[in-house]
Design an enzyme around this catalytic site. Structure first.
Site, PDB file in Angstrom:
ATOM      1  N   LYS A   1     -17.748  -1.240   4.804  1.00 25.52           N
ATOM      2  CA  LYS A   1     -18.175  -2.306   3.916  1.00 25.52           C
ATOM      3  C   LYS A   1     -19.610  -2.343   3.582  1.00 25.52           C
ATOM      4  O   LYS A   1     -19.981  -2.717   2.349  1.00 25.52           O
ATOM      5  CB  LYS A   1     -17.226  -3.549   3.910  1.00 25.52           C
ATOM      6  CG  LYS A   1     -17.532  -4.238   4.928  1.00 25.52           C
ATOM      7  CD  LYS A   1     -16.820  -5.696   5.216  1.00 25.52           C
ATOM      8  CE  LYS A   1     -16.908  -6.261   6.440  1.00 25.52           C
ATOM      9  NZ  LYS A   1     -16.188  -7.637   6.490  1.00 25.52           N
TER      10      LYS A   1
ATOM     11  N   MET B   1      23.941   9.434   3.704  1.00 27.14           N
ATOM     12  CA  MET B   1      23.743  10.657   4.064  1.00 27.14           C
ATOM     13  C   MET B   1      23.827  10.579   5.671  1.00 27.14           C
ATOM     14  O   MET B   1      24.637  11.507   6.478  1.00 27.14           O
ATOM     15  CB  MET B   1      22.555  11.379   4.072  1.00 27.14           C
ATOM     16  CG  MET B   1      22.449  12.872   4.640  1.00 27.14           C
ATOM     17  SD  MET B   1      23.542  13.911   3.788  1.00 27.14           S
ATOM     18  CE  MET B   1      22.774  14.072   2.159  1.00 27.14           C
TER      19      MET B   1
ATOM     20  N   PHE C   1     -12.156  -7.212  13.624  1.00 24.19           N
ATOM     21  CA  PHE C   1     -11.007  -7.686  12.922  1.00 24.19           C
ATOM     22  C   PHE C   1     -10.651  -6.450  11.812  1.00 24.19           C
ATOM     23  O   PHE C   1     -11.507  -6.096  10.677  1.00 24.19           O
ATOM     24  CB  PHE C   1     -11.498  -9.073  12.192  1.00 24.19           C
ATOM     25  CG  PHE C   1     -10.348  -9.514  11.103  1.00 24.19           C
ATOM     26  CD1 PHE C   1      -9.114  -9.955  11.724  1.00 24.19           C
ATOM     27  CD2 PHE C   1     -10.512  -9.667   9.991  1.00 24.19           C
ATOM     28  CE1 PHE C   1      -8.090 -10.627  10.801  1.00 24.19           C
ATOM     29  CE2 PHE C   1      -9.328  -9.944   8.943  1.00 24.19           C
ATOM     30  CZ  PHE C   1      -8.375 -10.646   9.519  1.00 24.19           C
ATOM     31  N   GLN C   2      -9.467  -6.077  11.787  1.00 20.38           N
ATOM     32  CA  GLN C   2      -8.710  -5.214  10.561  1.00 20.38           C
ATOM     33  C   GLN C   2      -9.447  -3.952  10.698  1.00 20.38           C
ATOM     34  O   GLN C   2      -9.739  -3.356   9.744  1.00 20.38           O
ATOM     35  CB  GLN C   2      -8.767  -5.861   9.405  1.00 20.38           C
ATOM     36  CG  GLN C   2      -7.887  -7.087   8.972  1.00 20.38           C
ATOM     37  CD  GLN C   2      -7.517  -7.371   7.497  1.00 20.38           C
ATOM     38  OE1 GLN C   2      -8.594  -7.326   6.772  1.00 20.38           O
ATOM     39  NE2 GLN C   2      -6.341  -8.132   7.332  1.00 20.38           N
TER      40      GLN C   2
ATOM     41  N   GLU D   1       0.909  -1.058   0.185  1.00 22.05           N
ATOM     42  CA  GLU D   1      -0.130  -0.082   0.035  1.00 22.05           C
ATOM     43  C   GLU D   1       0.937   1.257  -0.098  1.00 22.05           C
ATOM     44  O   GLU D   1       0.398   2.314  -0.586  1.00 22.05           O
ATOM     45  CB  GLU D   1      -0.801  -0.059   1.113  1.00 22.05           C
ATOM     46  CG  GLU D   1      -2.097  -1.036   1.134  1.00 22.05           C
ATOM     47  CD  GLU D   1      -1.601  -2.411   1.720  1.00 22.05           C
ATOM     48  OE1 GLU D   1      -2.495  -3.284   1.923  1.00 22.05           O
ATOM     49  OE2 GLU D   1      -0.558  -2.620   2.161  1.00 22.05           O
TER      50      GLU D   1
END
Length: 554
Positions: free
Chosen positions: A160, A469, A110-111, A48
């Site tokens: 959803k 760096m 969940f999630q 993602e």
């Protein structure tokens, strides 16, 4: 009557969206089912974070908002770095996330993650859709907020069950946002003051940033600089706002800016700051920044004016409009003495590096060769680190939106997925990701995305087996105690070949040009693994907290 998922896709189509970047999951399956029949192209990244950086690169290269999609919970939280990156650099972005069903929100389902709460400080606005009837309006508002005023990211979190509920689809023709009012541009008095100050100045400098590019004001900037013979210095985000091969361009200023840009700002009697935010990497020690200058600051965000540096003449508004008004009020000036002084600094303190021509490969030379072989007519993305600063110094951009780099947040791993977005936006263009071996490993799985879509991106890795760096700072400020900065990376040639991408390793100076010619000769992706001088430093350098006129390695 359409489902929420269908409404979302119809709304995106109404906004002119042609490409989205994302990664599917349970909470967004209804959306992906609708995408199956849509004309909107979906680019499947491998993480993602890759999706949001690709959307960011697409937005920077086009000026249009980038769009990404992720599922709920870990999918949404994996977007956070990219959202923060877009917020810091004022990039218009729409992040669409799935969420658990409304009746499960707040129950540690969940999630589940409160993504609008998590991203509250790093978005212009965040929506949690609670009624399918509101979805079309929310999409309309989100695009308006992301693209107006100071651009930035907006998140739309869609449960959803909202995706499967139905409502009548009607895309609102107008926006009604009482809490988001753009102030009308009224700066006549301040523009007059600015014009008078500019005409009085003997040693003026224009300091141009990303706001010039965001507003499309590069032509007005060049016209003003040429009319008044004012030298222009640019920020990292401002690269391309003026052709960098123009005689009035001083290159970048700040920590790793050119000596002559830093000297000019330190000695100027007027500083016209255009679309900038006076960040610490530019100003160094604030009380010694442009100490003798009357400072004019033009910016669309009033919160930026006076935030870091006191301003004498503030002008709040769109840069393009302000520069157009200034152009009407100023008269041509020669300023020969001031330009001669700057030319002397340019002659005495050019960008340089020690190249003893003994076959050892200098990273600066690689950047120079990429510039020469592309004639400056390429889109450059970068990761973050030494290679980023060398690219900023030695790759001279000639047009806006062609140098795409993480500025404010300094996000390692940005360049590779950003190059995906740029190449999707400009399929016929030459796109180079100039990378470091440390940074590119943050998102190297996106080589699979590049291979899947056969994107002809050229990945040029400046490989010094260090976090370059970090190592440089450890050398200069921590007595060369290289704590955890040496990086054992993979064989990048074999890694690329594992994804079906042609690759070559370059270890000698004389191999650079032939390797670049080979890469550019193919319309397929290509990886170049340049093994460069391991302990090369980026100079000049203003030490942290130091003054611009006191540089190391000048």
């Amino acid at each position: 009557m359409l489902t929420g998922a269908q409404i979302l896709i119809k709304a995106l189509e109404a906004e002119g969206v042609d490409t989205v970047f994302g990664y599917p999951g349970g909470a967004v399956l209804a959306i992906y089912d609708c995408l199956y029949e849509s004309n909107i192209r979906h680019i499947l990244t491998r993480h993602e974070q890759g999706a949001v950086h690709a959307a960011d690169g697409y937005a920077r290269a086009t000026g249009k908002p980038g769009v990404c999609i992720a599922t709920s919970g870990p999918g949404a939280t994996n977007l956070v770095t990219g959202i923060a990156n877009a917020y810091m650099d004022s990039v218009p972005l729409i992040a669409i996330t799935g969420q658990v069903s409304l009746d499960m929100v707040g129950k540690d389902s969940f999630q589940e993650a409160d993504i609008t709460g998590i991203t509250l400080p790093i978005t212009k606005y965040g929506y949690l859709v609670k009624d399918v009837k509101d979805l079309a309006r929310i999409v309309r508002e989100a695009f308006y907020i992301a693209t107006t005023g100071r651009p930035g990211p907006v998140i739309i979190d869609i449960p959803k069950d909202i995706c499967t509920q139905k409502a009548e689809f009607m895309y609102p023709p107008e926006i009604d946002l009482p809490g988001y009012q753009l102030k009308p541009y009224r700066n006549g008095k301040q523009i007059n003051r600015a014009a008078q100050a500019i005409m009085r100045a003997k040693k003026p400098v224009i300091y141009a940033g990303g706001g010039v590019i965001a507003s499309g004001a590069h032509r007005e900037l060049l016209e003003l600089a040429e009319k008044l013979n004012i030298p222009v210095t640019i920020t990292l985000m401002g690269k391309g706002s003026i052709p960098e091969d123009h005689p009035l361009c001083l290159g970048m200023l700040g920590m790793h800016g050119t000596c002559y840009a830093n000297y000019a700002v330190s000695e100027c009697d007027l500083l016209l700051a255009v679309g900038v935010r006076f960040d610490d990497r530019v100003t160094g020690r604030v009380d010694t920044f442009a100490p003798n200058a009357t400072i004019i600051h033009i910016d669309i965000d009033p919160a930026e004016i006076g935030k870091n540096v006191p301003v004498d003449i503030p002008i709040v508004g769109d840069v393009k409009l302000a520069l157009r008004d200034l152009l009407k009020l100023v008269e041509p000036r020669e300023r020969r003495d001031w330009l001669d002084t700057i030319e002397e600094w340019r002659r005495r303190y050019p960008l340089h590096y020690e190249d003893d021509n003994n076959g050892r490969l200098k990273p600066q030379y690689v950047i120079e060769q990429i510039y020469e072989i592309t004639r400056g007519d390429a889109y450059i993305t970068t990761e973050v680190g030494q290679h980023q600063m060398w690219a900023a110094q030695y790759y001279r951009c000639r047009k806006p939106r062609s140098f795409i780099s993480s500025g404010g947040l300094g996000t390692m791993g940005f360049g590779l997925p950003a190059a995906i977005g740029v190449q999707i936006a400009h399929p016929e263009a030459t796109v180079f990701d100039i990378a470091g071996d440390g940074s590119v490993q943050m998102t190297s799985q996106e080589l699979a995305t590049i291979a899947q879509y056969n994107l002809p991106i050229k990945v040029a890795i400046l490989n010094n087996q260090y976090l370059g760096m970090v190592r440089q700072w450890q050398e200069l400020f921590f007595n060369k105690r290289y704590s955890q900065s040496e990086v054992l990376g993979p064989d990048f040639v074999k890694l690329a070949e594992a994804y079906g991408i042609e690759a070559v390793r370059v270890t000698k100076r004389e191999e650079v040009r032939p390797a670049l010619e080979r890469a550019l000769a193919t319309k397929k992706p290509f990886l170049l693994d340049f093994w460069v001088e391991r302990e090369e430093n980026v100079f000049p350098m203003v030490p942290p907290g130091g003054s611009l006129n006191k540089m190391l390695g000048r």
